[in-house]
Design an enzyme around this catalytic site. Structure first.
Site, PDB file in Angstrom:
ATOM      1  N   SER A 223       0.826  -1.205   0.000  1.00 11.81           N
ATOM      2  CA  SER A 223       0.000   0.000   0.000  1.00 11.81           C
ATOM      3  C   SER A 223       0.861   1.256   0.000  1.00 11.81           C
ATOM      4  O   SER A 223       0.487   2.267  -0.602  1.00 11.81           O
ATOM      5  CB  SER A 223      -0.934  -0.006   1.211  1.00 11.81           C
ATOM      6  OG  SER A 223      -1.907  -1.013   1.086  1.00 11.81           O
ATOM      7  N   GLU A 244      -3.315  -2.858  -7.127  1.00 15.41           N
ATOM      8  CA  GLU A 244      -3.639  -3.972  -6.228  1.00 15.41           C
ATOM      9  C   GLU A 244      -2.666  -3.915  -5.063  1.00 15.41           C
ATOM     10  O   GLU A 244      -1.458  -4.057  -5.257  1.00 15.41           O
ATOM     11  CB  GLU A 244      -3.473  -5.319  -6.940  1.00 15.41           C
ATOM     12  CG  GLU A 244      -4.601  -5.678  -7.870  1.00 15.41           C
ATOM     13  CD  GLU A 244      -4.413  -7.073  -8.443  1.00 15.41           C
ATOM     14  OE1 GLU A 244      -5.207  -7.440  -9.301  1.00 15.41           O
ATOM     15  OE2 GLU A 244      -3.470  -7.778  -8.046  1.00 15.41           O
ATOM     16  N   CYS A 278      -1.073 -11.349  -0.115  1.00 16.63           N
ATOM     17  CA  CYS A 278      -1.836 -10.162   0.265  1.00 16.63           C
ATOM     18  C   CYS A 278      -3.179 -10.524   0.871  1.00 16.63           C
ATOM     19  O   CYS A 278      -3.769  -9.721   1.606  1.00 16.63           O
ATOM     20  CB  CYS A 278      -2.015  -9.233  -0.930  1.00 16.63           C
ATOM     21  SG  CYS A 278      -2.744 -10.024  -2.381  1.00 16.63           S
TER      22      CYS A 278
END
Length: 489
Positions: A223, A244, A278
């Site tokens: 992120s 993503e 993830c």
């Protein structure tokens, strides 16, 4: 060392030196120099120069190329899996699964193009309404280290099918896998300039992401990096940006009879790939009841017996190493911080061998931490939160800025119906491991977990834009002119 693939040729980097190492032995796996800004320029220019011819080849020729690539992958599956295991530390069985997924997703990508995009026609009076899809042009792909073969190709393959040309910048932690994969594309006959590989770290990535010659960027990764890319491309609505990113994913357990199956799903959700997916469960929500206590006791026992080892051990481990010594250090520091805030160690995450990135699974009860940091700890560390009611469990599950995956293990369908409606996540699973996702379904999240679904089945949507038109074979007057219009004096 020629480590960059630009305009059909292998070239030596002109930037700063960098290397990758096996996370257990610390032996050098890759050594080279990063691409300079000038080499990034050359890669983008090569892609732009190849674009028109690649676009105009037509779908069937482009599809034939990616099918040849699938065949080449199959022929070299064992070798590529060995390189993946060597560079990432993941067990050979898992690396082989990754390569097989790369192969399988090519058919999914072709199916998605035909079903979701392609061309559509409908009669509209005296004309034909047509929707066609046009490629963006030159797209950048920035890939992660956890699935260095599978995830980048989840962007690259759909982009090529749609008629785009690609400049690929992999993680600086897995350059050898990227080079091996690009050489397989070369064996498959990829035309010069259609796929370009530039290696390097942050400087190379910034140069590519900010290049005025790209028409879009597809990213899978953290992120932090995704947010930086979002800021870098701000104010450029003409460029497609699909991100993503990570997640602080919750997994709730309540009212389940098959405890053994529940334990399996928790282990699979939390510790597969050494917790480096993830979609891994980061937070395990367990009722504050005697049944919850018993479940945790069995979980700790089972997790303590998970085999951790080298990627090529004869007796294959469930978990390999995390990606690097630095990653292992960060995870151990995160565990120590959570304990200092009031977390209780149920199973300590430990470095199994000094000088390696081999970590054992860790389980912490963080229920006593009032202000639990909303962070993704990308490794084999799961945080337990005890709850009193399902209302509280839902509230805890959604207490995150992320929104990638969420799961419920329960025999009660009515709980899942509510969970599905109220969970803030792009992937919501019931009685299945949280890491399970179909390649024929959209993959991605909301909030700080991303903004689009640029891989798997929905990737076709982001690799081309729709062009709508009304078409007629000849010019003809309408049956009636509009009021106030006279064509003759």
């Amino acid at each position: 060392m020629s480590t960059h693939f630009i305009d059909g040729s292998w070239v030596t980097g002109a930037g700063e030196p960098f290397a990758s190492r096996n996370p257990v032995t610390q032996a050098v796996v890759f050594e080279g120099r990063a691409a300079s800004e000038e080499q990034v320029d050359a890669a983008v220019a090569a892609a732009r120069g190849a674009f028109a011819a690649w676009r105009d080849r037509g779908l069937e020729e482009r599809a034939a190329l990616v099918k040849r690539f699938a065949g080449v992958l199959g022929e070299h599956k064992a070798r590529l899996a060995d390189v993946i295991g060597l560079e990432t530390g993941k067990p050979r069985w898992e690396a082989l699964t990754e390569v097989q997924t790369m192969i399988g997703k090519i058919d999914v990508s072709l199916m998605a193009w035909r079903e979701r995009t392609g061309e559509r026609q409908a009669e509209a009076g005296d004309a034909t309404a047509v929707v066609r899809h046009r490629p963006h042009g030159v797209v950048a792909v920035l890939g992660p280290y956890n699935f260095p073969g599978h995830l980048p190709n989840g962007h690259i393959v759909p982009a090529l099918i749609a008629g785009n040309c690609v400049v690929f910048k992999p993680s600086e932690l897995t350059p050898r896998v990227a080079e091996e994969t690009a050489r397989l594309w070369e064996k498959a006959g990829i035309p010069a300039g259609v796929l370009n590989l530039v290696q390097g770290g942050r400087r190379t990535g910034v140069a590519l992401a900010g290049h005025p010659g790209i028409d879009g960027l597809f990213f899978t990764g953290s992120s932090g990096t995704g947010n930086a890319l979002h800021r870098q491309l701000a104010g450029q609505p003409e460029k497609i940006l699909a991100l993503e990113m990570g997640g602080n994913n919750p997994l709730i357990v309540q009212d389940v009879a098959n405890t053994e199956a529940a334990i399996h799903h928790i282990l699979q959700s939390s510790f597969i790939s050494a917790g480096q997916r993830c979609t891994c469960a980061r937070r395990l929500l367990v009722p504050a009841t005697p049944e919850g206590d018993a479940l945790l006791g069995r979980l700790v026992d089972a997790a303590s017996r998970l085999k951790v080892g080298r990627y090529d051990d004869a007796e294959q481990p469930f978990m390999g190493a995390v990606i690097s010594l630095a990653a292992a250090d960060r995870l151990l520091a995160a565990q120590a911080r959570l304990v200092s805030l009031g977390g209780e160690v149920l199973l300590e995450m430990r470095r199994l061998e000094e000088g390696t990135a081999l970590l054992s699974p860790g389980i912490l009860d963080v229920s006593a931490i009032k202000e639990l940091p909303d962070e993704e700890h990308f490794g084999p560390l799961v945080q337990v939160q005890r709850y009193g009611s399902f209302d509280e469990a839902l509230s805890l599950a959604n207490r995150t800025r992320y929104g990638l995956a969420a799961g419920l293990i329960s025999d009660r369908r009515e709980l899942y119906e509510r969970f599905w409606r109220e969970s803030r996540a792009g992937i919501v699973n019931w009685n299945k491991p949280l890491t399970g996702a179909s390649s024929a379904a959209p993959f991605g999240g909301v909030g700080s977990s991303g903004n689009h679904r640029p891989s798997a089945y929905y990737a076709a949507d982001y690799c081309a834009y729709p062009v709508a038109g009304l078409e007629a074979a000849a010019v003809a007057l309408p049956g009636q002119l509009a009021p106030g219009m006279r064509l003759n004096s």
